[in-house]
Design a protein around this motif. Sequence first.
Motif, PDB file in Angstrom:
ATOM      1  N   PRO A  42      -9.338   2.632  -4.189  1.00 12.78           N
ATOM      2  CA  PRO A  42      -8.599   1.504  -4.976  1.00 12.78           C
ATOM      3  C   PRO A  42      -6.779   1.134  -4.777  1.00 12.78           C
ATOM      4  CG  PRO A  42      -9.782   2.459  -6.324  1.00 12.78           C
ATOM      5  CD  PRO A  42      -9.579   3.500  -4.986  1.00 12.78           C
ATOM      6  N   PRO A  43      -6.333   0.349  -4.697  1.00 15.75           N
ATOM      7  CA  PRO A  43      -5.084   0.651  -5.273  1.00 15.75           C
ATOM      8  C   PRO A  43      -4.662   0.383  -7.028  1.00 15.75           C
ATOM      9  CG  PRO A  43      -5.704  -1.761  -5.065  1.00 15.75           C
ATOM     10  CD  PRO A  43      -6.404  -0.538  -4.585  1.00 15.75           C
ATOM     11  N   GLN A  44      -3.129   1.513  -6.657  1.00 19.40           N
ATOM     12  CA  GLN A  44      -3.118   1.735  -8.791  1.00 19.40           C
ATOM     13  C   GLN A  44      -2.261   0.711  -8.846  1.00 19.40           C
ATOM     14  OE1 GLN A  44      -4.414   4.960  -9.688  1.00 19.40           O
ATOM     15  NE2 GLN A  44      -5.736   4.437  -7.993  1.00 19.40           N
ATOM     16  N   PHE A  45      -1.641   1.089 -10.341  1.00 21.40           N
ATOM     17  CA  PHE A  45      -0.977   0.209 -10.611  1.00 21.40           C
ATOM     18  C   PHE A  45       0.499  -0.195  -9.832  1.00 21.40           C
ATOM     19  CE2 PHE A  45       2.447  -0.720 -13.506  1.00 21.40           C
ATOM     20  CZ  PHE A  45       2.457  -2.110 -14.029  1.00 21.40           C
ATOM     21  N   ASP A  46       1.003   1.415  -9.996  1.00 22.67           N
ATOM     22  CA  ASP A  46       2.806   1.006  -9.006  1.00 22.67           C
ATOM     23  C   ASP A  46       2.978   0.358  -8.085  1.00 22.67           C
ATOM     24  OD1 ASP A  46       3.324   2.619 -10.803  1.00 22.67           O
ATOM     25  OD2 ASP A  46       3.463   4.623  -9.615  1.00 22.67           O
ATOM     26  N   SER A  47       1.582   0.015  -7.170  1.00 24.75           N
ATOM     27  CA  SER A  47       1.142  -1.218  -5.257  1.00 24.75           C
ATOM     28  C   SER A  47       1.366  -2.131  -6.029  1.00 24.75           C
ATOM     29  CB  SER A  47       0.624  -0.359  -4.293  1.00 24.75           C
ATOM     30  OG  SER A  47      -0.155  -0.018  -5.367  1.00 24.75           O
ATOM     31  N   ILE A  48       0.867  -1.660  -6.560  1.00 24.55           N
ATOM     32  CA  ILE A  48       0.146  -3.991  -7.637  1.00 24.55           C
ATOM     33  C   ILE A  48       1.142  -3.946  -8.545  1.00 24.55           C
ATOM     34  CG2 ILE A  48      -1.298  -5.339  -9.103  1.00 24.55           C
ATOM     35  CD1 ILE A  48      -3.525  -3.327  -8.937  1.00 24.55           C
ATOM     36  N   GLU A  56       0.667  -1.484   0.017  1.00 25.57           N
ATOM     37  CA  GLU A  56      -0.287   0.053   0.330  1.00 25.57           C
ATOM     38  C   GLU A  56       0.777   1.012   0.122  1.00 25.57           C
ATOM     39  OE1 GLU A  56      -4.229   0.849   2.238  1.00 25.57           O
ATOM     40  OE2 GLU A  56      -3.577  -0.662   2.822  1.00 25.57           O
ATOM     41  N   PHE A  57       0.540   2.169  -0.792  1.00 27.43           N
ATOM     42  CA  PHE A  57       1.373   3.313  -0.930  1.00 27.43           C
ATOM     43  C   PHE A  57       0.633   4.561  -0.135  1.00 27.43           C
ATOM     44  CE2 PHE A  57       3.921   2.717  -4.830  1.00 27.43           C
ATOM     45  CZ  PHE A  57       4.465   1.636  -4.819  1.00 27.43           C
ATOM     46  N   LEU A  58       0.959   4.677   1.486  1.00 35.26           N
ATOM     47  CA  LEU A  58       0.167   5.629   2.344  1.00 35.26           C
ATOM     48  C   LEU A  58      -0.207   6.871   2.126  1.00 35.26           C
ATOM     49  CD1 LEU A  58       1.207   3.845   5.573  1.00 35.26           C
ATOM     50  CD2 LEU A  58      -1.025   3.915   3.796  1.00 35.26           C
ATOM     51  N   PRO A  59      -1.263   7.793   2.154  1.00 32.98           N
ATOM     52  CA  PRO A  59      -0.818   8.365   1.094  1.00 32.98           C
ATOM     53  C   PRO A  59      -0.156   9.671   2.007  1.00 32.98           C
ATOM     54  CG  PRO A  59      -3.354   8.049   1.417  1.00 32.98           C
ATOM     55  CD  PRO A  59      -2.471   7.306   1.670  1.00 32.98           C
ATOM     56  N   LEU A  60      -0.198   9.381   3.528  1.00 34.01           N
ATOM     57  CA  LEU A  60       0.904  10.443   4.272  1.00 34.01           C
ATOM     58  C   LEU A  60       2.441   9.637   3.505  1.00 34.01           C
ATOM     59  CD1 LEU A  60       3.007   8.866   6.521  1.00 34.01           C
ATOM     60  CD2 LEU A  60       0.682   7.293   7.000  1.00 34.01           C
ATOM     61  N   SER A 100       3.616  11.015   0.482  1.00 31.91           N
ATOM     62  CA  SER A 100       3.836  11.730  -0.926  1.00 31.91           C
ATOM     63  C   SER A 100       2.885  12.040  -0.838  1.00 31.91           C
ATOM     64  CB  SER A 100       4.625  10.831  -1.565  1.00 31.91           C
ATOM     65  OG  SER A 100       4.067  11.248  -2.869  1.00 31.91           O
ATOM     66  N   PRO A 101       3.139  13.261  -1.435  1.00 33.01           N
ATOM     67  CA  PRO A 101       1.676  14.597  -2.228  1.00 33.01           C
ATOM     68  C   PRO A 101       0.919  14.085  -2.866  1.00 33.01           C
ATOM     69  CG  PRO A 101       3.714  15.132  -2.195  1.00 33.01           C
ATOM     70  CD  PRO A 101       4.138  14.412  -1.374  1.00 33.01           C
ATOM     71  N   ARG A 102       1.504  12.972  -3.032  1.00 27.63           N
ATOM     72  CA  ARG A 102       1.256  12.457  -4.856  1.00 27.63           C
ATOM     73  C   ARG A 102       0.698  10.846  -4.262  1.00 27.63           C
ATOM     74  NH1 ARG A 102       5.929  11.995  -8.383  1.00 27.63           N
ATOM     75  NH2 ARG A 102       6.829  13.039  -7.451  1.00 27.63           N
ATOM     76  N   PHE A 103       1.176   9.923  -3.226  1.00 31.96           N
ATOM     77  CA  PHE A 103       0.051   9.023  -3.330  1.00 31.96           C
ATOM     78  C   PHE A 103      -1.992   9.439  -3.008  1.00 31.96           C
ATOM     79  CE2 PHE A 103       3.752   6.822  -2.508  1.00 31.96           C
ATOM     80  CZ  PHE A 103       4.661   6.888  -3.464  1.00 31.96           C
TER      81      PHE A 103
END
Lengths: 235, 266
Positions: free
Chosen positions: B95-101, B82-86, B88-91
């Motif tokens: 639902p899971p985005q491609f990069d984290s999958i 999980e790329f947590l929103p905390l 980075s300002p870009r996360f």
Amino acid sequence: MTKDFKRPDGRKVNELRKITAKVGVVPNADGSAMFAFGDTIAIAAVYGPKKMHPQHAQDPEKGTLRCNYNMLSFSVTERIRPGPSRRSTEISKITEWALKPVVMIDDFAGQVVDVHINILQANASTRCAGINAAAMALAHAGIPMKSLVTSVSIGKLDKQLVTDLIKEEEDWEEGEGPTDIPITLTGDGKISHIQLDGKIGRKQLEEAVELAKEAGKQIHEAQEKALKAMGEKNE
Amino acid sequence: MITTSNLTAERIIEYMEKGKRFDGRGLDDFRDLTIETGISKKAEGSARVRLGKTEVIVGVKMDVGAPYPDSQDKGNLMVTAEFLPLSSPRFEAGPPQFDSIELARVIDRGIRESKFIELEKLCIKEGEKVWTVFIDIYTINDDGNLLDAAGIGAIAALKSAKIPKYDEENEKTLFGEWTKESVPLQKDVPISLTVHKIGNNLIIDPTREEEDISETRITIASHDGTIHSMQKGNAKELSVEEFKKILDIIEKSEKEIFKRIEKSLK
């Protein structure tokens, strides 16, 4: 050992399955194609360039290539749940990356070229068949391209390198087991896609790339022949 | 979209042509690496990895369940990220985005294909009950190269993990109580490393602004020169010569990173 090596379907180690390639399989599409390695069958349809929706996904500077890879639920022995999965999401992106170096759509700002790939029947190497079909469909749609791409899975079964894996080989149990290396090459022999699962040393990995080049020639020939046949029909 | 500006990109490439980087590293230098294990009391195993300003935490949880149909006598492995929103300002949440999958799948394959976890030892009753090992990766701060940080974190968390107690009679996992047994692991540790192509330069361990302008990357999980998994990411093509150079860099860096991981874990 190469000579003695027996593949389950009796092919030579560097022998591709029978390739079937056909253009224009989906009349509604701007371009479409079917590509099969034996009984692994992929169809691809291209729609576009067309306006990108949703608007926030538009690239104001250049065109976007968007690929979607999907397996039919009954394309494999055990039914797969219809709809996107983590695997299909990854393969969609991999396909996009594999094709992008040859697709010249920078001039189509704000627009998208959609490539829809469906696997009708699977006996391994589905992403490679899909990429080969997609390249043909893009050419058929008249999308400007530097070249086609050719995609093939090179395998290592125990210690032996082989071309174009089937499912039975993907599940190889003897010796060092199976290694699967799908590789996509551009017309000028550059690598636009490579993945690997298994166990292999450096020397054999480099040999695998050479085998992919060799197989690429035959794949390219089949792709071109199908595209030409379509062209002649239209004349 | 937040990304590295063209001007910065030009300067980064100018520097790299001279073999230099903004933070003073050479092209094939890794940033400072610190690994802490046991950062969670609730997890079976856990680790925090800092790679320069990049930070990820990884937790291992286990539970007993049914085996997969195609591996009746083996435990299961499941990796998520999980790329947590905390971080980075870009996360963004959702639902899971491609990069984290992709990250989770690449780490999964490195561990799975190298057979690092001895899954056959995690079978309780063939065809019925096996242990599932969940490796969950969370980003805390993204300053580039989450892929390699996550790979190191997964290894460290696995090495520190203890198997929970299991109540055979009532068929219940006794969460929060642990046996003395570690997760069965092989001696050979697969190191997952990524080489990026920026301009005509091949580099490892990019910062965020470097990674933003990376044209393509190859991630390889290997141990002592044996390659177990590979993934090329992004659209730029590579010549066969460039590909061979990437293999050189991986071969050279893999051993060094392995030593640094071993040292940090002691």
